[in-house]
Design an enzyme around this catalytic site. Structure first.
Site, short mmCIF file in Angstrom:
data_model
loop_
_atom_site.label_atom_id
_atom_site.label_comp_id
_atom_site.label_asym_id
_atom_site.label_seq_id
_atom_site.Cartn_x
_atom_site.Cartn_y
_atom_site.Cartn_z
N THR A 102 -10.89 5.29 10.70
CA THR A 102 -10.09 6.38 10.12
C THR A 102 -10.94 7.65 10.20
O THR A 102 -11.59 8.03 9.23
CB THR A 102 -9.73 6.08 8.65
OG1 THR A 102 -10.90 5.54 8.00
CG2 THR A 102 -8.60 5.09 8.52
N ARG A 166 -19.23 -2.37 4.15
CA ARG A 166 -20.40 -1.66 3.65
C ARG A 166 -21.57 -1.80 4.61
O ARG A 166 -22.70 -1.54 4.24
CB ARG A 166 -20.83 -2.27 2.31
CG ARG A 166 -20.06 -1.77 1.13
CD ARG A 166 -20.53 -2.55 -0.07
NE ARG A 166 -20.39 -1.77 -1.30
CZ ARG A 166 -20.79 -2.22 -2.49
NH1 ARG A 166 -21.31 -3.42 -2.61
NH2 ARG A 166 -20.64 -1.47 -3.56
N LYS A 218 -15.91 3.21 -2.22
CA LYS A 218 -16.43 3.22 -0.84
C LYS A 218 -16.83 4.64 -0.43
O LYS A 218 -17.90 4.88 0.15
CB LYS A 218 -15.34 2.68 0.10
CG LYS A 218 -15.49 3.02 1.54
CD LYS A 218 -16.63 2.25 2.14
CE LYS A 218 -17.19 2.91 3.37
NZ LYS A 218 -18.28 2.18 3.96
N ASN A 222 -20.88 6.65 0.10
CA ASN A 222 -21.36 7.46 1.23
C ASN A 222 -21.58 8.92 0.84
O ASN A 222 -22.48 9.58 1.37
CB ASN A 222 -20.41 7.33 2.43
CG ASN A 222 -20.63 6.03 3.18
OD1 ASN A 222 -21.62 5.33 2.93
ND2 ASN A 222 -19.75 5.69 4.09
N ARG A 225 -24.94 9.22 -0.77
CA ARG A 225 -26.04 9.26 0.20
C ARG A 225 -26.10 10.63 0.89
O ARG A 225 -27.16 11.19 1.07
CB ARG A 225 -25.83 8.14 1.23
CG ARG A 225 -27.05 7.89 2.12
CD ARG A 225 -27.04 6.48 2.63
NE ARG A 225 -28.01 6.24 3.67
CZ ARG A 225 -29.27 5.89 3.44
NH1 ARG A 225 -29.72 5.77 2.21
NH2 ARG A 225 -30.09 5.66 4.45
N GLY A 269 -25.66 12.38 10.96
CA GLY A 269 -24.65 12.02 11.95
C GLY A 269 -24.02 10.68 11.66
O GLY A 269 -24.20 10.11 10.57
N CYS A 272 -19.70 7.77 9.59
CA CYS A 272 -19.34 7.60 8.16
C CYS A 272 -19.71 8.78 7.26
O CYS A 272 -18.84 9.38 6.63
CB CYS A 272 -20.01 6.34 7.62
SG CYS A 272 -19.80 4.94 8.70
N TYR A 335 -27.24 8.72 16.76
CA TYR A 335 -27.28 9.40 15.46
C TYR A 335 -28.36 8.88 14.54
O TYR A 335 -28.76 9.56 13.59
CB TYR A 335 -25.91 9.38 14.78
CG TYR A 335 -25.57 8.12 14.01
CD1 TYR A 335 -24.95 7.04 14.64
CD2 TYR A 335 -25.84 8.00 12.65
CE1 TYR A 335 -24.63 5.89 13.94
CE2 TYR A 335 -25.51 6.86 11.94
CZ TYR A 335 -24.91 5.80 12.59
OH TYR A 335 -24.59 4.66 11.89
N LYS A 336 -28.86 7.65 14.83
CA LYS A 336 -29.98 7.15 14.03
C LYS A 336 -30.71 6.05 14.79
O LYS A 336 -30.27 5.64 15.87
CB LYS A 336 -29.54 6.67 12.66
CG LYS A 336 -28.71 5.42 12.70
CD LYS A 336 -28.53 4.93 11.29
CE LYS A 336 -27.94 3.55 11.28
NZ LYS A 336 -27.83 3.01 9.95
N1 SAJ Z 1 -30.35 10.10 7.23
C1 SAJ Z 1 -31.23 11.09 6.85
N2 SAJ Z 1 -32.07 10.85 5.78
C2 SAJ Z 1 -32.05 9.67 5.11
C3 SAJ Z 1 -31.15 8.67 5.49
C4 SAJ Z 1 -30.30 8.91 6.57
O1 SAJ Z 1 -31.28 12.18 7.43
O2 SAJ Z 1 -32.84 9.53 4.16
C5 SAJ Z 1 -29.39 10.35 8.33
C6 SAJ Z 1 -29.51 9.36 9.52
O3 SAJ Z 1 -30.51 9.79 10.42
C7 SAJ Z 1 -28.12 9.44 10.10
C8 SAJ Z 1 -27.22 9.63 8.88
O4 SAJ Z 1 -28.08 10.08 7.84
O5 SAJ Z 1 -27.96 10.57 10.92
C9 SAJ Z 1 -26.46 8.39 8.42
O6 SAJ Z 1 -27.32 7.25 8.45
P1 SAJ Z 1 -27.33 6.15 7.29
O7 SAJ Z 1 -28.27 5.08 7.68
O8 SAJ Z 1 -27.54 6.81 5.99
O9 SAJ Z 1 -25.84 5.62 7.22
P2 SAJ Z 1 -24.75 5.02 8.24
O10 SAJ Z 1 -23.75 6.11 8.49
O11 SAJ Z 1 -25.34 4.35 9.42
O12 SAJ Z 1 -24.10 3.89 7.31
C10 SAJ Z 1 -23.55 4.28 6.05
C11 SAJ Z 1 -24.05 3.29 4.98
N3 SAJ Z 1 -23.72 3.79 3.62
C12 SAJ Z 1 -24.66 3.87 2.66
O13 SAJ Z 1 -25.82 3.57 2.83
C13 SAJ Z 1 -24.18 4.33 1.33
C14 SAJ Z 1 -23.41 1.92 5.19
O14 SAJ Z 1 -23.76 1.03 4.14
C15 SAJ Z 1 -21.87 2.06 5.25
O15 SAJ Z 1 -21.23 0.83 5.44
C16 SAJ Z 1 -21.58 2.96 6.44
O16 SAJ Z 1 -22.14 4.26 6.16
C17 SAJ Z 1 -20.08 3.04 6.62
O17 SAJ Z 1 -19.58 2.37 7.53
O18 SAJ Z 1 -19.39 3.68 5.81
#
Ligand code: SAJ
Length: 447
Positions: A102, A166, A218, A222, A225, A269, A272, A335-336
């Site tokens: 979505t 999640r 949900k 996010n 974070r 990035g 989510c 993105y990561k």
């Molecule tokens: N990032 C930072 N600083 C940090 C942590 C992350 O700059 O301290 C950046 C990463 O480099 C990346 C982005 O944030 O560009 C997102 O990365 P992420 O690892 O925080 O999250 P996602 O998008 O891979 O996964 C998230 C997760 N949500 C949470 O941790 C609350 C995951 O558990 C969810 O299931 C997922 O979103 C989703 O599908 O919604």
């Protein structure tokens, strides 16, 4: 409790139910394979024929720990196959799990077309005595406003829950197993059935709540974070002004038992975090909600690529070098770390701006060939050779093995290292002869 409920519950307990997972992306495919691993017979459905054929030929469509092995094993033991035939797969299944994306549109509104198409299909078929579960992220109100009207039919009995995914991409299988799971129930029978099913793949706590709370939680997870990362980024910029190192500051602050500073970086990035705060503020079929803190956090994270460009400009000034026509090596467009996904990657904006400034851009990423207009090379040393500046944008494991002294030898005179992910030790970089700059730490003069 009805006899139909007892019958389905027993079939779930004995792993005799057939599962249909709709949407074979980064959530749907690992979910389908997790259930197959646990002994269920699973059909994965997707409208993308190329994706379906890749999966059926044992080729993992994206980077994910253990993905190839699990596809192969479950094809060999005939517990899993992919299909484009949605009608047949729904009719043949007892449990349907919806995992379609979505996304948001250009004007940051929820893009519901995938979900609407699935709901139209669900509306067309007989769902009698089936359990329908939704894992996709939803603008609040969607479960009641869109899902339920599509699946509830006068002459049929079916059960349904909202079970938000999640999992964190890259570690999907371990997350599905080890992360506590939420079940937002429509009624207690539905809750029991969903619980019985997820118990077979989840080793952690299963938290029961209403579907309304689950929908919002949900998005709040996010958003939490995203806002925390924005705080880290803003504090990173403040550290640059005070001339201290964000990493050292965060080591010290995080020794406090109730503080958990996130990591500053080049921006946020992925599919989510850049999207879910907007879903939270855009309820299904009603007025947008305003929020200073959430929208400002989004703005801060979105401006980080610009901040990286500013740091690059100042580094070149410091070295009395021209940015125009300079040779720049970009390390990482995903993105990561350790994923191949480039959706909303900060690399896109950073590379685009550097190209506009007349820089020559070479790009490496071990997991994806997306180069956003730069010249891609699979070989990291070829990418770095003869460059003036190396920018580390994604902390893939492969990059931590790079030897700075050896890199200095193959780069141009007076090399600059912009390490947005703090992969390298700043003292080692200094010793190797780099001008070392990162988000939250540098010794550059003010503009
Ligand atoms: N990032 C930072 N600083 C940090 C942590 C992350 O700059 O301290 C950046 C990463 O480099 C990346 C982005 O944030 O560009 C997102 O990365 P992420 O690892 O925080 O999250 P996602 O998008 O891979 O996964 C998230 C997760 N949500 C949470 O941790 C609350 C995951 O558990 C969810 O299931 C997922 O979103 C989703 O599908 O919604």
């Amino acid at each position: 409790m009805s006899p139909q409920f007892e019958e389905l519950k027993e079939k779930i307990e004995n792993k005799k139910v057939r599962l249909c997972i709709i949407g074979l992306g980064q959530v749907g495919l690992p979910t389908a394979l997790s259930f197959a691993n646990s002994g269920f017979s699973v059909t994965g459905v997707d409208i993308n024929e190329e994706l379906v054929s890749k999966i059926n030929n044992g080729i993992p469509p994206f980077e994910e720990e253990n993905l190839q092995e699990f596809i192969k094993n479950n094809q060999t033991n005939k517990r899993f196959h992919a299909s484009v035939k949605i009608e047949e797969s729904i009719q043949d299944s007892d449990v349907i799990i919806v995992c379609v994306a979505t996304p948001i549109t250009e004007d940051v509104r929820p893009d519901m077309k995938n979900l609407k198409a699935v709901c139209d299909s669900l509306g067309d078929y007989n769902l009698n005595e089936k359990l329908i579960l939704i894992e996709s992220s939803l603008p609040p109100g969607t479960f009641e406003g869109l899902i339920l009207p599509s699946i509830q039919k006068a002459d049929q009995i079916c059960w349904s829950c909202y079970v938000p995914e999640r999992l964190v991409p890259g570690h999907a299988f371990s997350e599905i197993k080890d992360a506590p799971r939420l079940i937002g129930e429509l009624d207690s029978e539905s809750g029991v059935l969903a619980q019985e099913l997820y118990k077979t793949i989840v080793n952690a706590e299963i938290v029961l709540t209403t579907f309304k709370v689950a929908e919002i939680s949900k998005l709040v997870e996010n958003t939490y974070r995203d806002v925390n990362i924005a705080l880290a980024n803003e504090i990173g910029i403040i550290c640059e002004k005070y001339g201290i190192d964000f990493d050292e500051l965060s080591r010290v602050c995080n020794s406090h038992p109730r503080v958990n500073l996130h990591q500053a970086g080049p921006g946020v990035g992925g599919p989510c975090l850049p999207k879910d705060p907007h879903l939270l503020l855009n309820p299904f079929n009603s007025e947008k909600i305003d929020s200073d803190i959430i929208l400002n956090a989004r703005k801060i994270n979105d401006t980080m690529p610009n901040h990286v460009i500013d740091l690059i400009k100042r580094s070149f000034q410091e070295k009395n070098k021209e940015l125009k026509d300079s040779a720049i090596a970009i390390l990482g467009t995903a993105y990561k770390a350790n994923v191949s996904d480039t959706r909303f990657s900060p690399a896109k904006e950073i590379i685009g701006k550097l190209l506009d400034l007349g820089c020559k851009i070479k790009v490496n990423d071990p997991n994806t060939e997306s180069a956003f207009g730069g010249a891609y090379s699979k070989n990291v040393l070829d990418t770095i050779e003869n460059s003036d500046l190396m920018i580390m944008l994604t902390d893939h494991d492969e990059y931590s093995e790079l030897d700075l002294k050896a890199l200095k030898e193959i780069m141009n005179e007076e090399p600059i290292l912009v390490d947005t992910k703090r992969i390298f030790d700043k003292h080692e970089a200094d010793d190797a002869g780099f001008l070392y700059v990162s988000v939250g730490y540098h010794n550059l003069k003010e503009n």
